[in-house]
Write a protein that holds these residues in place. Structure first.
Motif, short mmCIF file in Angstrom:
data_model
loop_
_atom_site.label_atom_id
_atom_site.label_comp_id
_atom_site.label_asym_id
_atom_site.label_seq_id
_atom_site.Cartn_x
_atom_site.Cartn_y
_atom_site.Cartn_z
N TYR A 223 0.83 -1.19 0.00
CA TYR A 223 0.00 0.00 0.00
C TYR A 223 0.87 1.25 0.00
O TYR A 223 1.95 1.26 0.60
N GLU A 224 0.36 2.30 -0.66
CA GLU A 224 0.97 3.61 -0.41
C GLU A 224 0.71 3.94 1.06
O GLU A 224 -0.42 3.84 1.54
N THR A 225 1.77 4.29 1.75
CA THR A 225 1.68 4.44 3.20
C THR A 225 2.40 5.70 3.64
O THR A 225 3.52 5.98 3.19
N LEU A 226 1.75 6.45 4.53
CA LEU A 226 2.40 7.58 5.19
C LEU A 226 2.91 7.10 6.55
O LEU A 226 2.12 6.68 7.40
N LEU A 227 4.22 7.16 6.72
CA LEU A 227 4.84 6.79 7.98
C LEU A 227 5.04 8.06 8.80
O LEU A 227 5.86 8.90 8.43
N PRO A 228 4.29 8.24 9.89
CA PRO A 228 4.51 9.44 10.70
C PRO A 228 5.86 9.39 11.41
O PRO A 228 6.50 8.33 11.48
N PRO A 229 6.31 10.51 11.94
CA PRO A 229 7.66 10.58 12.51
C PRO A 229 7.97 9.50 13.53
O PRO A 229 9.09 8.97 13.55
N SER A 230 7.03 9.13 14.38
CA SER A 230 7.31 8.10 15.38
C SER A 230 7.69 6.78 14.72
O SER A 230 8.64 6.11 15.15
N THR A 231 6.97 6.38 13.69
CA THR A 231 7.29 5.12 13.01
C THR A 231 8.63 5.20 12.31
O THR A 231 9.39 4.23 12.28
N VAL A 232 8.92 6.35 11.71
CA VAL A 232 10.21 6.51 11.04
C VAL A 232 11.34 6.38 12.06
O VAL A 232 12.37 5.74 11.79
N ILE A 268 21.94 5.76 -0.98
CA ILE A 268 20.98 4.77 -0.47
C ILE A 268 19.59 5.36 -0.31
O ILE A 268 18.66 4.64 0.04
N CYS A 269 19.43 6.67 -0.55
CA CYS A 269 18.12 7.33 -0.45
C CYS A 269 17.77 7.95 -1.78
O CYS A 269 18.60 8.61 -2.41
N ALA A 270 16.52 7.77 -2.18
CA ALA A 270 16.05 8.44 -3.38
C ALA A 270 15.94 9.95 -3.15
O ALA A 270 16.23 10.76 -4.02
N LEU A 271 15.49 10.32 -1.95
CA LEU A 271 15.37 11.73 -1.57
C LEU A 271 16.70 12.24 -1.02
O LEU A 271 17.53 11.44 -0.58
N PRO A 272 16.90 13.55 -1.00
CA PRO A 272 18.16 14.09 -0.45
C PRO A 272 18.13 14.14 1.08
O PRO A 272 18.26 15.20 1.69
N LEU A 273 17.98 12.98 1.69
CA LEU A 273 17.83 12.89 3.14
C LEU A 273 19.17 12.93 3.84
O LEU A 273 20.16 12.38 3.36
N THR A 274 19.17 13.56 5.01
CA THR A 274 20.33 13.55 5.88
C THR A 274 19.94 12.91 7.20
O THR A 274 18.93 13.29 7.80
N LEU A 275 20.72 11.94 7.64
CA LEU A 275 20.55 11.30 8.95
C LEU A 275 21.74 11.71 9.78
O LEU A 275 22.89 11.46 9.39
N ARG A 276 21.49 12.34 10.92
CA ARG A 276 22.61 12.89 11.68
C ARG A 276 22.36 12.81 13.17
O ARG A 276 21.23 12.57 13.63
N ARG A 418 13.19 3.94 -1.24
CA ARG A 418 11.92 3.98 -1.96
C ARG A 418 11.04 5.15 -1.57
O ARG A 418 10.04 5.43 -2.24
N ALA A 419 11.34 5.82 -0.46
CA ALA A 419 10.49 6.94 -0.02
C ALA A 419 10.46 8.02 -1.09
O ALA A 419 11.50 8.38 -1.66
N THR A 420 9.27 8.54 -1.34
CA THR A 420 9.11 9.53 -2.41
C THR A 420 8.88 10.94 -1.91
O THR A 420 8.92 11.89 -2.70
N GLN A 421 8.59 11.09 -0.61
CA GLN A 421 8.35 12.43 -0.08
C GLN A 421 8.64 12.43 1.41
O GLN A 421 8.40 11.43 2.10
N ALA A 422 9.15 13.54 1.89
CA ALA A 422 9.39 13.72 3.32
C ALA A 422 8.83 15.06 3.75
O ALA A 422 8.95 16.06 3.03
N PRO A 443 10.98 13.28 9.92
CA PRO A 443 9.86 13.70 9.08
C PRO A 443 8.84 12.56 8.95
O PRO A 443 9.11 11.43 9.32
N MET A 444 7.69 12.90 8.41
CA MET A 444 6.82 11.86 7.87
C MET A 444 7.39 11.45 6.52
O MET A 444 7.90 12.29 5.77
N LEU A 445 7.32 10.17 6.20
CA LEU A 445 7.78 9.68 4.91
C LEU A 445 6.61 9.06 4.14
O LEU A 445 5.76 8.39 4.73
N ARG A 446 6.60 9.27 2.84
CA ARG A 446 5.64 8.60 1.97
C ARG A 446 6.36 7.44 1.29
O ARG A 446 7.40 7.64 0.65
#
Lengths: 459, 504
Positions: A223-232, A268-276, A418-422, A443-446
């Protein structure tokens, strides 16, 4: 004896090549409730004394750790630690002890910070009012509130005297219909409870319970799923805990590169994400230096006192760093790094809010939290777990009802790819891991194709 | 038979009576209906090796005291680490303050189910060699030797080894007059071999199956477990696993070895029959249970072959005690009888609230810093007295999978939907093992799974397995628990391919 006196006494009693001693003075208060009533509570004080001795037995430096609570016999503790080191044999992670003073090393002579049940003096009556309001709606509230204060004093035979006060607080509020058929959750982390609003949490629970009035059953599938910040946060904390450089270099975790080496430098990310991580992250402050009681591939007792400055683990979507104690760093000719006690994921280009992401969803699932997350396949970092306390169906930009729970099988590393939006990043409380890791901003991730492996009848 | 042991004199030399007198007298003076004091010393030793070299050697001791009260019908709890009469008094006072602050959110008056008084009770677990009396060099030497043996084998590139040993000493006293002193020892050694194929990026592991046990160092040096034989088998098992085909997902009959089934019991029966979950005490955290109180005596939990007991009395059980942390003597009782839910694991407050008579002694705290909560007993599936061997179970399966060893585990909030993997899986074709399979997980719903149990192994297949650190409660606590079980046959169970689940 004060903590500082214990540290000095232990160092003075040392007869071997090196010593690290740390004392953690801690206090805690908590309340727990179920079905609109108290179940347990407590106020605790503790002191832990840890002595790590380093002995060069001729074949290399060895380390031994002995820990006690309360007011131990310092001489006995030191002697036991030294004997433990002799018995352990040469340490593979041996390095000269840290001598450089890290930034933010604290005021050594200050008394330990404390907390007590008084932190709930206003919170408890407000919670009681929330119980009354929930009861009037024929709903039940469950949850937990905890405040801890830990002051760590670290002394080393190389002259370091470091101190850090770490407050940690959390509130979880679970709301259920009286028959337990509907269940939702809200949670928040806090440093001092001054920013906790039980009214706001209760309002969030009430809203989600209202969303749950309409029930939609959906089958397992993607399913297309929105993962809220807690799940992320729960997914990425596990990915963070797995970021051992040595395991990657030896080919035995998800960060290993096919053919040899590790995946640093790989997108490793499709989006320009930073994990810090950053010890000075506002609201998520944590220790700016390492405190290690026992060595592992992720940390070394020889690195006690090492500065832990801000660091990017993933930068702009590219794996940038893995966790690498000094000894392994030296062997691999790579920078030494250390895990910190907070984690931030962000898309610097994002301006969208979580509400806007919901509004722009034609059809998809909105999760609340995840539960019982466990590793299935370390090669891909496939995790299994459950959705929990609210899976909602979004149709044409609006929440239209609650869906059954699912078991998922997903890799957080794969999800990043695979995330397409943050959304914009916000502070969040992990649900699964907040016993051990509280300080997160996500963030929330799509995700267009989240794998809901099977249906769970649980609520 | 080893000489009966006593509680260590060094623990008994602590001022237990003075602490008790100070705390309980003050609590009564402040108007408490009930008060108890617990003094605990928990010694923990962890030795961890990486590729046969010591990675960490840590020895910790947690010593403290706790005072718990019921003041005007509300619990109050306070804990500290200073063992003086003055501190005991202060903790009693603090516990009362905690109760007073908490009264704003308490609506259920706390009352405790009656329990006989044990004015002078002592209990020590059954172990032969105190692991904390064995020289560290000797322990390290043995672990290095065993690890080197495994690392030297062809196809083994890395070895992870560790052993965790715990000695737990508790003093409990309450205003009813009970005074108990107890000591127990437990140990959990593991060895894991790993192989890595850098060209493909694939890696596999194989771990020993020896369960954690309420034993001492004799577990590694004595005849209880044949470590030499198991370690000698692991390299070949690992090689076979690396060459095994990936499983075709579908529905299969499962023969589940006790080394895996203990964990399924833990998750789907042990936790599901904790009364605090059924009542919702764990709702926000560890979850609730589908086995609610209204179903007691009527829920068909599983097939008529299913007989499950709870006990705190099994020799070498990780949950075995003389008395629980509310002064209740250890007992044995039925949880599932002929497939029907007939019992729970309960503590004194819940027993009283639910009108269940006496507590069956399932209150536990993992240190003096934590409040006692309802925790799991040894929860065990009974063998069929005339049941078959594991080989005979396998012989009766035409198309199935034989599951050995535990690995990944997960279950939902009400203990319905679970997924497990294992150390190794074997294809069963025509009643014979036909080589290993990899990438296997099994999923089921609890009552469907236990309802599909069509054969239960005999006593010869029975093994007391268990989990060393089961997590629950807030603040979080860990508890050791054991689960005895035979091998068993489960029909038509869903098997997943974990690589396909990951979308690869």
């Amino acid at each position: 004896m004060t903590a500082q006196q214990i540290v000095e006494a232990a160092l003075a009693a040392s007869t071997v090549d090196g010593q690290v001693v740390y004392v953690v003075d801690s206090s805690e208060a908590n309340l727990r409730w179920a079905s609109n009533s108290l179940t347990t509570n407590g106020a605790m004080r503790s002191r832990q004394v840890v002595v790590i001795s380093f002995v060069d037995g001729g074949a290399g430096m060895a380390a031994g750790t002995v820990a006690r609570t309360g007011t131990p016999d310092v001489a006995e503790l030191v002697a036991a630690s030294e004997q433990a080191a002799r018995d352990a044999g040469p340490a593979e992670d041996a390095m000269p002890l840290i001598g450089d003073v890290p930034a933010g090393s604290g005021e050594w002579d200050a008394e330990p910070a404390t907390t007590s049940i008084e932190v709930f003096r206003e919170f408890a009556p407000a919670l009681g009012q929330a119980f009354g309001a929930a009861g009037a709606r024929d709903e039940l509230l469950f949850g937990f509130a905890e405040h801890q204060m830990a002051t760590t004093y670290v002394g080393t035979s190389t002259g370091l005297r470091l101190r850090h006060d770490q407050p940690t607080g959390r509130v979880e509020l679970n709301g259920k219909s009286r028959d337990f058929a509907r269940s939702v959750w809200a949670g928040v982390g806090t440093r001092d409870f001054s920013d906790v609003s039980i009214e706001a949490l209760a309002a969030e629970v009430e809203q989600k319970l209202a969303w749950s009035q309409r029930r939609v059953d959906l089958p397992a599938g993607r399913y297309e799923t929105l993962l809220p910040p807690s799940t992320v946060s729960d997914l990425l904390i596990y990915a963070y805990w797995t970021m051992e450089a040595r395991d990657a270099d030896e080919g035995r975790n998800v960060y290993a590169k096919t053919g040899g080496g590790n995946r640093i430098g790989e997108r490793i990310c499709a989006l320009p994400l930073t994990l810090r991580s950053d010890p000075d992250e506002p609201g998520l402050e944590c220790s700016p230096f390492q405190v290690v009681g026992g060595s592992s591939g992720m940390a070394s007792v020889f690195d006690n006192g090492m500065a832990t400055p801000a660091i990017d683990w993933i930068s702009g979507g590219v794996l940038t760093n893995l966790i690498r104690p000094r000894a392994w760093a030296l062997q691999q000719t790579a920078p030494a790094t250390a895990a910190l006690d907070n984690l931030v994921l962000e898309d610097p280009t994002s301006t969208v809010t979580t509400e806007e992401m919901i509004a722009s969803t034609e059809r998809g699932l909105l999760l609340t939290t995840l539960w019982y997350i466990r590793e299935v396949d370390p090669q891909s970092l496939l995790l299994t777990g459950l959705t929990r306390d609210g899976v909602f169906l979004i149709e044409d930009g609006e929440v239209t009802g609650a869906v059954n729970n699912f078991r998922f099988n997903e890799s957080p590393v794969s999800l990043l790819g695979r995330a397409t939006q943050a959304s914009r990043t916000e502070r969040t409380l992990p649900r699964e891991w907040n016993d051990f890791f509280t300080r997160a901003a996500m963030p929330m991730l799509r995700v267009p194709d989240f794998n809901m492996s099977s249906v769970s009848p649980a609520s | 038979m080893a000489e009966p042991r006593s509680v260590d004199e060094s623990f008994l030399a602590l001022p237990l009576s003075a602490l008790t007198e100070a705390a309980l007298t003050r609590a009564v003076d402040l108007g408490c209906e009930h008060a108890d004091i617990r003094v605990e010393r928990i010694r923990t030793q962890t030795l961890r090796l990486r590729d046969a070299r010591v990675e960490a050697a840590a020895d910790g001791e947690d010593l403290g005291l706790a005072v718990r009260v019921v003041h005007e019908g509300t619990w109050g709890f306070a804990a500290g680490v200073v063992l003086t009469a003055a501190e005991a008094v202060r903790l009693a006072e603090e516990a009362v303050v905690v109760a007073q602050v908490s009264a704003a959110v308490n609506t259920d008056r706390v009352e405790l189910a009656p329990e006989p008084v044990y004015p002078d009770a002592e209990w020590v677990s059954a172990y032969e060699i105190d692991p904390f009396a064995v020289p560290e060099a000797e322990k390290t030497g043995l672990m290095v030797e065993l690890s080197e043996r495994l690392l030297a084998a062809d196809g083994v590139e890395h070895v992870q080894s560790d052993v965790m040993a715990v000695k737990e000493q508790k003093w409990y006293a309450d205003t009813a007059g009970t005074r108990t002193r107890q000591q127990r020892v437990r140990i959990h050694p593991t060895f894991t071999a790993l192989t890595v194929d850098r060209s493909t990026g694939a890696f596999e592991s194989m771990r020993t199956l020896a369960p954690p046990a309420g034993r001492g160092w004799e577990y590694l040096t004595g005849s209880t477990w044949n470590w030499g034989a198991e370690l000698a088998e692991i390299p070949e098992l690992l090689r076979e696993k690396t060459k095994a085909p990936s499983v075709e997902p579908g529905r299969y009959d499962l023969v589940v070895d006790p080394s895996n089934l203990f964990l399924t019991i833990h998750e789907s029966i042990g936790h599901a029959t904790e009364l605090d979950r059924a009542l919702g005490y764990e709702a926000a955290y560890a979850g609730t249970s589908f086995a609610t109180v209204d179903k007691l005596g009527s829920l068909q939990y599983g097939s008529p072959l299913m007989n499950v007991t709870g006990d705190r009395t099994a020799e070498h059980g990780l949950s075995t005690v003389g008395y629980d942390d509310e002064g209740v003597a250890g007992q044995q009782w039925d949880i599932v009888k002929d497939g029907v839910l007939v019992g729970y694991q309960i503590d004194r407050n819940m027993a009283r609230l639910q009108g269940m008579g006496r507590s069956n002694g399932c209150a536990f705290a993992d240190s003096a810093a934590h409040v006692p909560v309802q925790r799991m007993a040894n929860v065990s599936l009974q063998p069929d007295p005339d049941g078959p061997s594991t080989e005979e179970l396998i012989a009766g399966v035409d198309r199935g999978v034989y599951v050995v060893g535990d690995k990944s585990w997960s279950i939902d909030m009400q203990r319905y939907n679970f997924q497990f993997t294992g150390q190794r899986f074997y294809k069963i074709e025509g009643g014979k093992l036909a080589g290993q399979l990899k990438d296997v997980a099994y999923q089921a719903t609890t009552t469907d799974f236990w309802g599909s149990m069509s054969r239960v192994g005999g006593p010869e297949t029975y093994v007391l397995g268990g989990a060393f650190n089961c997590g629950k409660a807030q603040p979080g606590q860990v508890a050791p628990v054991s689960h005895g079980c035979p091998s068993a046959l489960f029909e038509n169970t869903t098997i997943l391919n974990t690589v396909q689940e990951g979308g690869q």
